[in-house]
Design a protein around this motif. Structure first.
Motif, short mmCIF file in Angstrom:
data_model
loop_
_atom_site.label_atom_id
_atom_site.label_comp_id
_atom_site.label_asym_id
_atom_site.label_seq_id
_atom_site.Cartn_x
_atom_site.Cartn_y
_atom_site.Cartn_z
N UNK A 120 0.76 -1.48 -0.07
CA UNK A 120 0.21 -0.03 -0.16
C UNK A 120 0.71 1.18 -0.03
N UNK A 121 2.40 0.53 0.20
CA UNK A 121 2.58 2.21 -0.10
C UNK A 121 4.04 1.39 -0.94
N UNK A 122 5.21 2.92 -1.50
CA UNK A 122 6.31 2.08 -2.57
C UNK A 122 7.37 2.11 -1.87
N UNK A 123 7.70 2.83 -0.90
CA UNK A 123 8.85 2.58 0.49
C UNK A 123 8.45 0.74 0.06
N UNK A 124 7.35 0.08 0.28
CA UNK A 124 7.53 -1.48 0.45
C UNK A 124 7.51 -2.15 -0.68
N UNK A 125 7.08 -1.34 -2.04
CA UNK A 125 7.53 -1.94 -2.63
C UNK A 125 8.48 -1.87 -3.40
#
Length: 264
Positions: free
Chosen positions: A10-15
């Motif tokens: 649910x956030x770019x940081x995770x991806x």
């Protein structure tokens, strides 16, 4: 053979962290902002989800996730809705670089990439140390870093840590609100803008005009910069790109200028 995890990011940081760990194959869905930060995702044709601020439990559930991972910024109401729907969720809330590295280790444990994480973290710390070493003995200019412009918000603690590593002095309290008048009174040596969601498209000239900052030292000496917001506002390994940009802003003669650094 055990099936791989299905992670709804649910956030770019995770991806971006999963990408750095070599585990994009674990994704079952991601946000449109993830594609902006990592364009190669588009070819995977995965479902596009709302982020952790506007999460939609129905669309998330449709991806059949093993785990939903959210990170800052998020709304507690969105997380509460996910929990109420009995969906498994992990919410990350890093405040500084140490927290970000700890989250990388946590994600590596979940994805069985502990050795990859240790290599990644060692590289991250080594790059920080190299920046500190190269800036030792150089002048330490004061730098104002802005995360948002309406209202004015100072960048986060991890940005202040990157500024220090790059050889600068961060102006103000990380994450706090400020005013154009307060910044003008401080008259920093450098102005850096990295607005959330703006990429590298912050209107630098218009900001200086609207805030009547022409007389500031930074404006007179053309030390006004835009750094792509995903390089500073996304708590992921890509913060090293932000470090490179900050180092170039602070010590133009000592560090290479990154391609996406915009200067007024």
């Amino acid at each position: 053979m055990k099936s791989p995890m299905r992670i709804a990011s649910l956030q770019p940081s995770i991806t971006l962290t999963l990408h750095a760990l070599g585990r994009l194959d674990h994704l079952c869905g991601h946000t449109k902002y993830c594609v902006e930060a990592l364009p190669e995702l588009a070819s995977r044709n995965l479902p596009t989800l709302h982020d952790s601020w506007t999460a939609d439990t129905t669309e998330i559930a449709a991806t059949n996730p093993t785990l939903i991972i959210a990170s800052v910024p998020y709304r507690m109401e969105s997380l509460a809705a996910i929990l109420k729907a009995s969906l498994p969720v992990l919410a990350l809330a890093p405040h500084n670089l140490a927290d970000i590295l700890a989250d990388i280790r946590l994600l590596s444990t979940l994805t069985n990439t502990q050795s990859e994480a240790e290599v990644l973290i060692a590289h991250f710390n080594r790059t920080l140390d190299e920046a500190r070493s190269r800036s030792t003995g150089l002048a330490r200019p004061t730098i104002y870093c802005e995360e948002w412009g309406k209202p004015l918000i100072h960048s986060q603690t991890w940005v202040a840590e990157l500024v220090a590593a790059a050889g600068g002095d961060f102006l103000g309290t990380p994450g706090s609100h400020t005013t154009a008048e307060a910044i003008a009174a401080a008259d920093p040596d450098i102005l850096v803008f990295a607005w959330c969601g703006a990429g590298d498209r912050v209107p630098l000239a218009r900001i200086i005009e609207q805030r009547n900052w022409h007389h500031l030292r930074a404006a007179r000496e053309h030390r006004v910069f835009c750094i792509p917001d995903e390089y500073l506002n996304t708590p992921a390994p890509t913060l090293l790109e932000g470090l490179a940009c900050l180092a170039a802003c602070i010590h133009l003669a000592a560090f290479d200028r990154p391609r996406r650094l915009v200067q007024l």
